[in-house]
Each structure stands twice: as structure tokens, then as C-alpha cells.
Design a protein around this motif. Structure first.
Motif, PDB file in Angstrom:
ATOM      1  N   GLN A 138       1.280   7.084  -6.833  1.00 49.49           N
ATOM      2  CA  GLN A 138       0.403   7.969  -7.129  1.00 49.49           C
ATOM      3  C   GLN A 138       0.845   9.504  -6.753  1.00 49.49           C
ATOM      4  O   GLN A 138       0.084  10.167  -7.420  1.00 49.49           O
ATOM      5  N   LEU A 175       0.472   4.287  -2.850  1.00 53.68           N
ATOM      6  CA  LEU A 175       0.538   5.732  -2.448  1.00 53.68           C
ATOM      7  C   LEU A 175       1.554   6.617  -3.162  1.00 53.68           C
ATOM      8  O   LEU A 175       1.259   7.656  -3.566  1.00 53.68           O
ATOM      9  N   THR A 203       0.880  -1.105  -0.100  1.00 53.53           N
ATOM     10  CA  THR A 203      -0.077   0.102  -0.174  1.00 53.53           C
ATOM     11  C   THR A 203       0.929   1.094   0.059  1.00 53.53           C
ATOM     12  O   THR A 203       0.431   2.179  -0.694  1.00 53.53           O
ATOM     13  N   ARG A 204       1.805   1.273   0.917  1.00 52.69           N
ATOM     14  CA  ARG A 204       2.930   2.364   0.658  1.00 52.69           C
ATOM     15  C   ARG A 204       3.390   2.690  -0.738  1.00 52.69           C
ATOM     16  O   ARG A 204       3.137   3.802  -1.201  1.00 52.69           O
ATOM     17  N   HIS A 262      -7.037   7.405   0.020  1.00 52.42           N
ATOM     18  CA  HIS A 262      -6.914   6.272   0.859  1.00 52.42           C
ATOM     19  C   HIS A 262      -7.727   6.015   1.976  1.00 52.42           C
ATOM     20  O   HIS A 262      -8.646   5.327   2.396  1.00 52.42           O
ATOM     21  N   THR A 313       3.839  11.740  -1.085  1.00 49.93           N
ATOM     22  CA  THR A 313       3.452  10.784   0.170  1.00 49.93           C
ATOM     23  C   THR A 313       4.402  10.390   1.176  1.00 49.93           C
ATOM     24  O   THR A 313       4.154  10.285   2.380  1.00 49.93           O
ATOM     25  N   ALA A 372      -3.295  11.433  -2.759  1.00 48.58           N
ATOM     26  CA  ALA A 372      -3.176   9.696  -2.776  1.00 48.58           C
ATOM     27  C   ALA A 372      -3.748   9.402  -1.390  1.00 48.58           C
ATOM     28  O   ALA A 372      -4.475   8.392  -1.176  1.00 48.58           O
ATOM     29  N   VAL A 373      -3.056  10.023  -0.458  1.00 50.33           N
ATOM     30  CA  VAL A 373      -3.610   9.750   1.463  1.00 50.33           C
ATOM     31  C   VAL A 373      -4.859   9.797   1.445  1.00 50.33           C
ATOM     32  O   VAL A 373      -5.743   9.093   2.193  1.00 50.33           O
TER      33      VAL A 373
END
Length: 325
Positions: free
Chosen positions: A107, A104, A100-101, A160, A111, A156-157
Motif C-alpha cells: 500500500q 502495508l 500484514t507487513r 492500520h 512503510t 498505510a501504517v
């Protein structure tokens, strides 16, 4: 005829041979189980913590140990600070794995600025942690004149976290927006050299960290001086033995290594020169663990335990009593 006088009790005591060993009763301030349960604790919470009274095999401390306990213990925690780990209120949202990191960051490369490695309580082991590759989305609420993170700066965060918005908005542990973590005045402490430890464990699990790493609320951190020395003593068999017999336990029998309990452990204050043998042993263990995390360190640990026994002035009989437990 001269009458022989019977000596008084005071005279007998003054001329009596001192005992070779005796039980030393530590002041209640030194004993974790002597701390009262908070009146604000719920009945359910109190039912899950039991108080261990001293068992039938109390530590017998020689008279030579008395000056150590009386005048040299508990000085270190006056110079150290202890803090609880980060409470997110929604770990599913704020804790992400490596994949997932990476997604992100792909994207939105910015981040990476707010992603920090984080440990769970279960990841904390003796001397070194077993990091599980989890990352904290560090949307902090501001600290030390640093303004809060604005989630709109990290699209992006935000995307999420929007998956969890209803949960984030409903939680009590939030900051100025549902996207922010709660206030944490000691946020900067996680970037310092520190000791981590697990809050519930069958033995002391204290590990050193020199980098910016966070932990969740199932662990604590300790910052300040003499960390290698404290790591050695707190990971010793003697301290685990003491906590088993004096600490609060969960319903499952695990010892609770809470802040007040660790602060109550009587630890002698040593000079820098006196600490050096402990530093060398801890450094040896750390280099061994860094080379191979599963390496056998039992011989080094046994050497460290012997030094801790000497530090507290335990006799051979007393060491045997602790070793048998």
C-alpha cells in the motif's frame, strides 16, 4: 620437671593443615536473592515472586577458587550495558506478521523504513533465536537528535493503527501522539551487536545478534565488549545451576533472569587471549546452529561446560554435584 604447655588456639590454627575444600560464602552483592524487593512493588507482584534461599547442597568451592571469586569476578558488567526490551503498550497494534507487513508495504512502499524484526521472550533460545516472523512498527518518539516518527508520513501504517486508536490513546506507554511509542533513549542499542536473553526461563537462554533486531519487554539486551565470552559463560550449566538456587522465581517456579540478577552473577574477567577458547567454541556452536537450527550441539556444550568449571576452579566432586542437579 618441665611442664608441657598446651598450645593456644592461634598456634594450633597456624600449624593446622588447611582443608582441601570449604564452603565460600559470596558477598551479598553477588547473590541475586539478597537484593530486596522494591518497596514500591505491589502486594500482588510480591506474592508472585519467591525468594530461593540456598539449598542443602551448596556449591563447595576449593581454596584455589577463592582468588577468582574475590578479585576477578563481576568486572565485565562494569563495561557492558543492559537494557529492557521495547514496551509498546499495545502489541496487537505495533507487532505485525509477515502477511500484514507485505500488505502495508504494497500500500505504501515507504512503510519498509519503519518496520523492524522483533523477538518475543519465547523466541529467544540459546546462542540463536527462533524468530517468529514478527515485525515492530517502529514509530519511535525520537532519540539521539533523531526526531520522532510522524505517522502522517506513512498513510498505510496510520490506517492500520487507526483500528486500535482508542486503545492507543488510553495507554500510558505512548509518545508525543497515540501513534508513537514511548520514549526509549537506548533505541540505537538495538542496532549494535548484542546478547538477547529471556526474562523467565528454567535455564540461561542467551543468544547473539549482529543485526538490527528488537525484542519486547519479555527480554533484555546486553551490549559492550566480550559478548562471545559472556554468551559462553551465561549459557553454561554452572550459571543455570547457580540461578536455580539463588534467583527469584515466579509462582510457576521459573527463574527470573532480571537485570539485577544477571548483573549479580560473578563472572571472571579474562584477557583477550584467555577468552579465545570460549570464542572458538561459541563460533562453532553458532555455525552449527546456522546450518541447522535443530542440530545437536550437546558435545560442544559439554566442552564449554568443562571450560567454565575450570574457569571457576571446581573440583571433581563439585562438578559432580552440579552435574547431578
Amino acid at each position: 620437671m618441665r611442664t608441657r604447655r598446651t598450645p593456644t588456639r592461634a598456634q594450633r590454627d597456624a600449624t593446622a593443615t588447611p582443608p582441601q575444600s570449604c564452603i565460600v560464602v559470596l558477598p551479598s552483592a553477588f547473590i541475586p536473592w539478597a537484593a530486596p524487593i522494591s518497596p514500591n512493588s505491589s502486594a500482588k507482584a510480591q506474592s508472585h515472586q519467591t525468594i530461593h534461599p540456598p539449598r542443602a547442597d551448596p556449591l563447595i568451592v576449593s581454596p584455589l577458587s577463592r582468588p577468582i571469586i574475590a578479585s576477578r569476578c563481576r568486572h565485565h558488567f562494569c563495561y557492558n550495558s543492559i537494557y529492557r526490551g521495547i514496551l509498546t503498550g499495545c502489541n496487537d497494534a505495533f507487532l505485525v506478521d509477515d502477511s500484514t507487513r507485505d500488505r502495508l508495504i504494497s500500500q505504501d512502499h515507504r512503510t519498509v523504513e519503519i518496520l523492524r524484526p522483533i523477538l518475543r521472550g519465547r523466541d529467544i533460545d540459546r546462542y540463536r533465536a527462533n524468530w517468529a516472523g514478527l515485525w515492530l512498527i517502529d514509530n519511535h518518539n525520537g532519540y539521539n537528535n533523531i526526531p520522532p516518527v510522524q505517522v502522517t508520513d506513512y498513510p498505510a501504517v496510520k490506517k492500520h493503527l487507526d483500528q486500535y486508536y482508542n486503545t492507543l490513546a488510553a495507554r500510558h506507554d505512548k509518545g508525543i501522539t497515540p501513534y508513537n511509542l514511548r520514549n526509549c533513549a537506548y533505541h540505537a542499542e538495538f542496532s549494535k551487536r548484542k546478547l538477547f536473553w529471556m526474562d523467565m526461563s528454567d535455564r540461561g537462554r542467551f543468544c547473539l545478534s549482529d543485526s538490527t533486531v528488537f525484542c519486547n519487554d519479555k527480554g533484555f539486551i546486553l551490549t559492550g565488549p566480550s559478548l562471545r565470552y559472556l554468551c559462553a559463560v551465561l549459557n553454561s550449566r554452572l550459571v543455570s545451576w547457580l540461578m536455580e538456587r539463588t534467583g527469584l522465581t515466579t509462582g510457576m517456579g521459573l527463574v527470573q533472569w532480571k537485570k539485577f540478577a544477571v548483573e549479580a552473577i560473578p563472572i571472571p574477567k579474562l584477557s583477550a587471549k584467555e577468552e579465545r577458547p570460549f570464542h572458538r567454541l561459541v563460533d562453532t556452536i553458532l555455525s552449527t546452529k546456522d546450518a541447522n537450527h535443530s542440530a545437536d550441539i550437546s558435545s560442544h556444550q559439554a566442552d564449554l561446560d568443562r571450560r567454565v568449571y575450570q574457569l571457576y576452579g571446581l573440583t571433581t566432586r563439585e562438578i559432580a554435584a552440579v552435574s547431578r542437579s
